[in-house]
Design an enzyme around this catalytic site. Structure first.
Site, PDB file in Angstrom:
ATOM      1  CE  LYS A   1      -3.814  -2.472   2.039  1.00 42.37           C
ATOM      2  NZ  LYS A   1      -4.608  -2.871   3.202  1.00 42.37           N
TER       3      LYS A   1
ATOM      4  CD  GLN B   1      -3.319  -4.465   6.148  1.00 41.72           C
ATOM      5  OE1 GLN B   1      -3.285  -3.437   5.485  1.00 41.72           O
ATOM      6  NE2 GLN B   1      -3.796  -5.592   5.652  1.00 41.72           N
TER       7      GLN B   1
ATOM      8  CG  ASP C   1      -9.972  -0.860   4.417  1.00 46.95           C
ATOM      9  OD1 ASP C   1      -9.591  -0.848   3.231  1.00 46.95           O
ATOM     10  OD2 ASP C   1      -9.325  -1.379   5.341  1.00 46.95           O
TER      11      ASP C   1
END
Ligand code: NAP
Length: 298
Positions: free
Chosen positions: A53, A97, A120
């Site tokens: 990322k 994460q 997200d």
């Protein structure tokens, strides 16, 4: 010959557009977009995903802020960090994460993230807007899959679509996005009876069960489109290099289908690209910049 839905190629094409978009607009915004990533503990796969990322951000001009916390940290401290990042004017997007160690209340942490920074798309408010088919941040893997289908003009409206898996991360949001696009969606799970029979009816079959090689050609209708979300690292012996595979036994299935996603290089790269899209979406909203990203957020 079956069509390969090349997520790697498409993600590079989208990244080029994102890079240009940031380049053109950063003078007006007076800063580049910023993405904060919170990682807790030492899960090695998470380490790889966070690195990927970070690299993707730097390719397009997003500044990344990585917070790697020890698993001895308390829930309250993570909540305080999230609150601090919610208020940070240099940060447009933030993600936790996953997976995180079991001692944390994952859903509570996600609910602390400001919905406008929830890149997200997992916060209740963004999921609620998806249910209502309103514009919002969309979860990355499902949004990446929709873009991959659209890129090859694969019709969703009116198609029988079977999704294997009902997780909050993939199966549920993906089923809702496809339903909003007028697909006829069947969501299946580990308690579904006659899975094979249901899958054989699918014009588009999407495997997100997290079970290596679960789907062989006997599950697939001739001419179907097959999307493999699963990603697994298999090792045959301690000495051999791990081999990546998905939920689909691709070699068996490819001769039968109209189109398929490879593993790796299919859904995975699109997931990262959608994270970049969401971060830039939040940045442009904050600065009132004109948008050409809406089409990428199903
Ligand atoms: P998850 O949370 O473990 O959910 C798996 C889902 O599959 C559950 O709903 C489960 O049913 C269902 N399932 C399990 N075994 C099944 C079976 N034999 N038949 C039918 N349904 C079955 O996993 P996830 O987070 O959704 O991820 C799924 C896979 O995608 C994993 O391999 C993950 O690594 C991969 N993934 C890839 C990306 C990417 O970017 N490529 C992104 C996210 C995830 P129950 O609900 O009944 O337990």
């Amino acid at each position: 010959m079956s069509l390969k839905l090349d997520g790697k190629k498409l993600s590079l094409e989208i990244e080029e557009k994102l890079n240009n978009y940031i380049y053109i607009n950063k003078t007006m915004a007076k800063r580049n977009p910023g993405l904060a990533v919170i990682r807790i503990g030492e899960d090695p796969a998470s380490g790889v995903y966070v690195k990927n990322k970070e690299k993707a951000c730097s390719r397009v001009g997003i500044k990344s802020f990585i917070f790697h916390l020890k698993d001895t940290v308390e829930q309250k401290e993570v909540e305080q960090l999230i609150n601090k990042l919610n208020l940070d004017k240099d940060i447009d997007g933030m993600l936790l994460q996953l997976p995180i160690p079991n001692k944390f209340d994952e859903q509570r942490l996600i609910s602390y993230i400001n919905p406008d920074k929830d890149v997200d798309g997992l916060n209740e408010q963004n999921i609620g807007k998806l249910v209502k088919n309103e514009s919002a941040m969309r979860s990355c893997t499902p949004a990446g899959i929709v873009n991959l289908l659209r890129s090859q003009n694969i019709k969703i409206e009116g198609k029988n679509i079977v999704v294997i898996g009902r997780s909050l991360l993939v199966g549920k949001p993906l089923s809702l996005m496809l339903l909003n696009l007028n697909g006829t969606v069947t969501m299946t799970h580990s308690k579904t009876k006659n899975l094979k029979k249901i899958c054989k009816e699918a014009d588009i079959l999407i495997a997100a069960a997290g079970k290596p090689n679960l789907i062989d050609s006997s599950f697939v209708k001739d001419g179907a489109v097959i999307i493999d979300v699963g990603i697994h690292r298999l090792t045959s012996s301690e000495k051999s290099k791990p081999r990546l595979c998905g939920d689909v036994l691709l070699g068996d299935v490819i001769p039968k289908v109209f189109a398929y996603t490879p593993v790796p290089g299919g859904v995975g790269p699109m997931t990262v690209t959608m994270l970049l899209v969401n971060t830039i979406f939040s940045w442009q909203k904050q600065f009132g910049l004109s948008s050409n990203l809406n089409d990428l957020l199903p």
